[in-house]
Design a protein around this motif. Structure first.
Motif, PDB file in Angstrom:
ATOM      1  N   ARG A 241       0.971   4.117  -3.115  1.00 42.99           N
ATOM      2  CA  ARG A 241       0.671   5.544  -2.931  1.00 42.99           C
ATOM      3  C   ARG A 241       1.847   6.426  -3.318  1.00 42.99           C
TER       4      ARG A 241
ATOM      5  N   ASN B 154       9.147   1.199   7.977  1.00 45.38           N
ATOM      6  CA  ASN B 154       9.311   0.742   6.599  1.00 45.38           C
ATOM      7  C   ASN B 154      10.072   1.803   5.813  1.00 45.38           C
TER       8      ASN B 154
ATOM      9  N   GLU C  51       0.832  -1.206   0.000  1.00 50.58           N
ATOM     10  CA  GLU C  51       0.000   0.000   0.000  1.00 50.58           C
ATOM     11  C   GLU C  51       0.872   1.263   0.000  1.00 50.58           C
ATOM     12  N   ILE C  52       1.957   1.259   0.787  1.00 43.91           N
ATOM     13  CA  ILE C  52       2.869   2.406   0.836  1.00 43.91           C
ATOM     14  C   ILE C  52       3.480   2.642  -0.539  1.00 43.91           C
ATOM     15  N   GLU C  53       3.970   1.583  -1.184  1.00 42.26           N
ATOM     16  CA  GLU C  53       4.607   1.727  -2.495  1.00 42.26           C
ATOM     17  C   GLU C  53       3.599   2.215  -3.534  1.00 42.26           C
TER      18      GLU C  53
ATOM     19  N   THR D  72      10.681  -1.697  -0.813  1.00 44.17           N
ATOM     20  CA  THR D  72      10.648  -1.344   0.609  1.00 44.17           C
ATOM     21  C   THR D  72      11.377  -2.389   1.445  1.00 44.17           C
TER      22      THR D  72
ATOM     23  N   THR E 238      11.441   2.987   2.148  1.00 42.18           N
ATOM     24  CA  THR E 238      11.140   2.798   0.728  1.00 42.18           C
ATOM     25  C   THR E 238      12.060   3.654  -0.111  1.00 42.18           C
TER      26      THR E 238
ATOM     27  N   ASP F  22       8.180   5.226   6.269  1.00 41.93           N
ATOM     28  CA  ASP F  22       6.732   5.155   6.554  1.00 41.93           C
ATOM     29  C   ASP F  22       5.949   6.149   5.701  1.00 41.93           C
ATOM     30  N   GLY F  23       6.359   6.282   4.424  1.00 39.31           N
ATOM     31  CA  GLY F  23       5.633   7.138   3.489  1.00 39.31           C
ATOM     32  C   GLY F  23       6.046   8.599   3.512  1.00 39.31           C
TER      33      GLY F  23
END
Length: 469
Positions: A61, A158, A57-59, A173, A160, A123-124
């Motif tokens: 977005r 996390n 989900e992070i990747e 990530t 990335t 973490d985004g």
């Protein structure tokens, strides 16, 4: 419990006997002495399926979000793109677990044409190339690294890396788990210089002294699932769901604009069997709008996330009302007919048609239902037949109420003059002036001509008997 939170093939759970104070101090020194060797002490592990979903989900977005390019030293301009290649990873990031105070380095290798721009995130959130805590490097062969000299509990998360060029974006990530040392400041690592030395086994619980302390492992809370910003209409239900891991199991608390939220009749805090925590607000009012923060806390530390709740003003609902009602209508067989009316209401009502007790759910080539934005409603029948005759009802419904009206549709047959095909009837001869009365009508001239002879009044058709009139 740790294996369940971190995945089947993840963290090792240590069960060791506490060393003497002197040995423990040596351990702490060895943890910080490994700074010169970045990969020393980094242990790979496999993330759980829940963590992998969060990473994906992070990747997803990040690859669709704008980035801060203030520190970029690569400018594409009008470079030719005929042989362009989208970025791709020749070596991806790995997942590591370490103890606080230890160094850690994430490494990967990326390629693409033209040379991709590189961005790092935790973490985004984008990591600045000028960060004092993280060291970012990139070699000529495409190897990229992110290094920190001494990890803290706040570094758990996390990481990335995203590579971008005019041909596209790609990201991968790596998960970093930072484990806290025990409360007395001792690290559970092996003594310095003896990485494989075995420590004395601790006695089993059955044979241990009841007063002997048992070594525990602690894992800082980490959110596996968290909601984003929400917009909810006033008076509706609002639900915020999150899922958190950690050892021991974290305690959760909620805040609105920095003030604690207490459970009451409109605010409920629930936790389901699958570990999902929920804050439920029903009904939502304008006072519930603001910044919500969820804080997870255990003995290893705490973690949190925030979101904004926007409460949309409630509409002033008005029940439907007919401005123009259906009218009884008649139409000749085979001709088109329209059953029309006009209705108003807030919000705009849904429209339902019925013929007798049968609902008209969809339009056909011959019978179609129409509605516009001004409240005009129409049922159009192309080529009405006798089967279309009957009572028609239209209903309008919204959240404030329902209203109906009914009208009759009559379909009548057109009259066509048909030629006479019956056999003429024979009549008795008569000299009466009214002998000219036949099944075709009365011949006035023949009946009332003075000089008419009885023999002249005989017609091809016979007289009609009285009983036949």
């Amino acid at each position: 419990m740790a294996r369940r939170l971190l995945g089947a093939d993840s963290a090792n759970v240590f069960n060791i006997q506490e060393p003497e104070e002197e040995t423990a101090n040596q351990d702490i020194g060895s943890a910080h002495a490994s700074v010169g060797s970045p990969l020393d002490g980094q242990k790979e592990y496999k993330v759980s399926s829940c963590e992998q979903r969060l990473i994906s989900e992070i990747e997803y977005r990040l690859e669709r979000s704008p980035v801060d390019e203030s520190g970029d030293d690569i400018h594409y301009g009008d470079m030719p793109m005929e042989n362009g290649v989208a970025p791709f990873f020749e070596m991806k990031l790995k997942h590591y677990k370490i103890f606080e105070g230890m160094p850690v380095t994430f490494t990967c290798r990326v390629a693409g044409n033209p040379k991709p721009k590189i961005y790092w995130f935790k973490d985004g959130k984008q990591i600045s190339p000028k960060s004092d805590h993280y060291s970012i490097q990139r070699d000529l062969d495409g190897t990229c690294s992110l290094h920190t000299v001494a990890a803290t509990l706040d570094d758990d998360g996390n990481y990335t890396i995203m590579a971008a060029n005019p041909q596209g974006r790609v990201s991968c990530t790596g998960r970093l788990m930072v484990q806290a040392v025990n409360q007395r400041g001792r690290s559970p690592r092996s003594p310095s210089g003896h990485p494989h030395a075995r420590r004395p086994r601790s006695r089993s619980r059955d044979s241990a002294d009841e007063n002997e302390p048992i070594q525990e492992r602690f894992f800082r809370p980490h959110f596996l699932q968290a909601p984003g910003d929400l917009t909810v209409q006033e008076g509706k239900l609002c639900r915020m769901d999150c899922k958190v891991s950690g050892l021991p199991t974290p305690d959760l608390s909620w805040q609105l604009d920095g003030k604690p939220i207490r459970p009451d009749s409109a605010h409920k805090m629930l936790v389901r069997e699958n570990g999902v925590h929920s804050l439920i607000i029903e009904p939502v009012t304008s006072r519930d709008a603001g910044i919500y923060t969820c804080i997870a806390t255990n003995r290893a530390g705490q973690n949190s996330f925030s979101l904004e709740l926007v409460v949309a003003a409630k509409e002033a609902h008005k029940p439907p009302v007919f401005i123009e009602k259906l009218q009884n209508t008649g139409v000749a067989d085979g001709y088109p007919v329209r059953l029309e009316c006009r209705v108003a209401g807030v919000p705009p009502p849904q429209i339902f048609w019925k013929k007798e007790n049968e609902s008209l759910t969809h339009s056909t080539d011959r019978v179609s239902m129409h509605q516009d934005n001004h409240g005009y409603i129409c049922l159009l029948i192309q080529g009405a037949t006798k089967e279309d005759a009957g009572w028609y009802t239209v209903s309008a419904k919204n959240e404030a109420g329902i209203v109906s009206c009914t009208a009759r549709l009559d379909v009548y047959t057109q009259w066509h003059q048909q030629p006479q095909t019956t056999k003429p009837k024979k009549v008795r001869p008569s000299a009466s002036r009214y002998a000219a009365l036949s099944d075709q009508g009365l011949d006035i001239k023949a009946a009332f001509q003075p000089e008419a002879n009885p023999s002249h009044l005989t017609l091809n058709a016979g007289l009609i008997e009285s009983e036949d009139l």
